[in-house]
Design a protein around this motif. Structure first.
Motif, short mmCIF file in Angstrom:
data_model
loop_
_atom_site.label_atom_id
_atom_site.label_comp_id
_atom_site.label_asym_id
_atom_site.label_seq_id
_atom_site.Cartn_x
_atom_site.Cartn_y
_atom_site.Cartn_z
N GLY A 14 0.85 -1.20 0.00
CA GLY A 14 0.00 0.00 0.00
C GLY A 14 0.88 1.23 0.00
O GLY A 14 1.86 1.31 -0.75
N CYS A 34 5.42 5.12 6.21
CA CYS A 34 4.35 5.48 5.30
C CYS A 34 4.82 6.63 4.41
O CYS A 34 5.44 7.59 4.89
CB CYS A 34 3.11 5.88 6.09
SG CYS A 34 1.68 6.19 5.03
N CYS A 39 1.31 12.02 6.51
CA CYS A 39 1.34 10.92 7.48
C CYS A 39 2.76 10.78 7.98
O CYS A 39 3.71 10.69 7.21
CB CYS A 39 0.87 9.62 6.83
SG CYS A 39 0.81 8.25 8.01
N ARG A 56 0.79 -3.81 6.79
CA ARG A 56 -0.51 -4.30 6.34
C ARG A 56 -1.67 -3.72 7.15
O ARG A 56 -2.77 -3.58 6.64
CB ARG A 56 -0.57 -5.83 6.44
CG ARG A 56 0.28 -6.53 5.41
CD ARG A 56 0.06 -8.02 5.46
NE ARG A 56 1.02 -8.93 4.90
CZ ARG A 56 1.87 -8.79 3.94
NH1 ARG A 56 1.98 -7.66 3.35
NH2 ARG A 56 2.66 -9.75 3.52
N THR A 57 -1.45 -3.43 8.43
CA THR A 57 -2.54 -2.96 9.28
C THR A 57 -2.55 -1.44 9.46
O THR A 57 -3.42 -0.93 10.15
CB THR A 57 -2.43 -3.61 10.67
OG1 THR A 57 -1.17 -3.30 11.26
CG2 THR A 57 -2.60 -5.13 10.57
N HIS A 58 -1.64 -0.72 8.84
CA HIS A 58 -1.57 0.74 8.98
C HIS A 58 -2.70 1.42 8.21
O HIS A 58 -2.99 1.07 7.06
CB HIS A 58 -0.23 1.25 8.46
CG HIS A 58 -0.14 2.74 8.42
ND1 HIS A 58 -0.09 3.49 9.56
CD2 HIS A 58 -0.10 3.59 7.38
CE1 HIS A 58 -0.02 4.76 9.21
NE2 HIS A 58 -0.04 4.85 7.89
N HIS A 59 -3.33 2.39 8.84
CA HIS A 59 -4.36 3.21 8.23
C HIS A 59 -3.98 4.68 8.43
O HIS A 59 -3.80 5.11 9.57
CB HIS A 59 -5.74 2.95 8.84
CG HIS A 59 -6.21 1.55 8.61
ND1 HIS A 59 -6.68 1.11 7.40
CD2 HIS A 59 -6.27 0.49 9.46
CE1 HIS A 59 -7.02 -0.15 7.50
NE2 HIS A 59 -6.77 -0.56 8.74
N CYS A 60 -3.86 5.43 7.35
CA CYS A 60 -3.47 6.84 7.43
C CYS A 60 -4.69 7.73 7.73
O CYS A 60 -5.77 7.48 7.23
CB CYS A 60 -2.89 7.34 6.12
SG CYS A 60 -1.42 6.51 5.61
N ASN A 61 -4.43 8.77 8.47
CA ASN A 61 -5.41 9.85 8.67
C ASN A 61 -4.67 11.18 8.61
O ASN A 61 -4.54 11.87 9.59
CB ASN A 61 -6.11 9.71 10.03
CG ASN A 61 -7.05 8.55 10.06
OD1 ASN A 61 -7.68 8.23 9.06
ND2 ASN A 61 -7.15 7.90 11.21
#
Length: 62
Positions: A14, A34, A39, A56-61
């Protein structure tokens, strides 16, 4: 002046890049960072599998 990290075995999951490098004591470290604008996620891990799991489990905000 410290030597810059020389990353090898770099993969992209990703927006996160995972790469391996040697620290100043000759130990192998694995970094997940990232590349999304705004981020600031990055972390060092002792295991390659832990760095890939974080990617794999990282989510950006941003």
């Amino acid at each position: 002046m410290p030597r810059p990290n020389r990353f090898y075995d770099v993969i992209r999951i990703g927006p996160v890049q995972v790469g391996s490098h040697y620290d100043g004591h000759g130990r192998t470290k694995h970094t997940a960072a990232c590349t999304a604008p705004g981020c600031g996620f990055s972390a060092d891990y002792r295991d390659r599998s832990a760095a890939e799991l974080a990617a794999r489990t990282h989510h950006c905000n941003p």
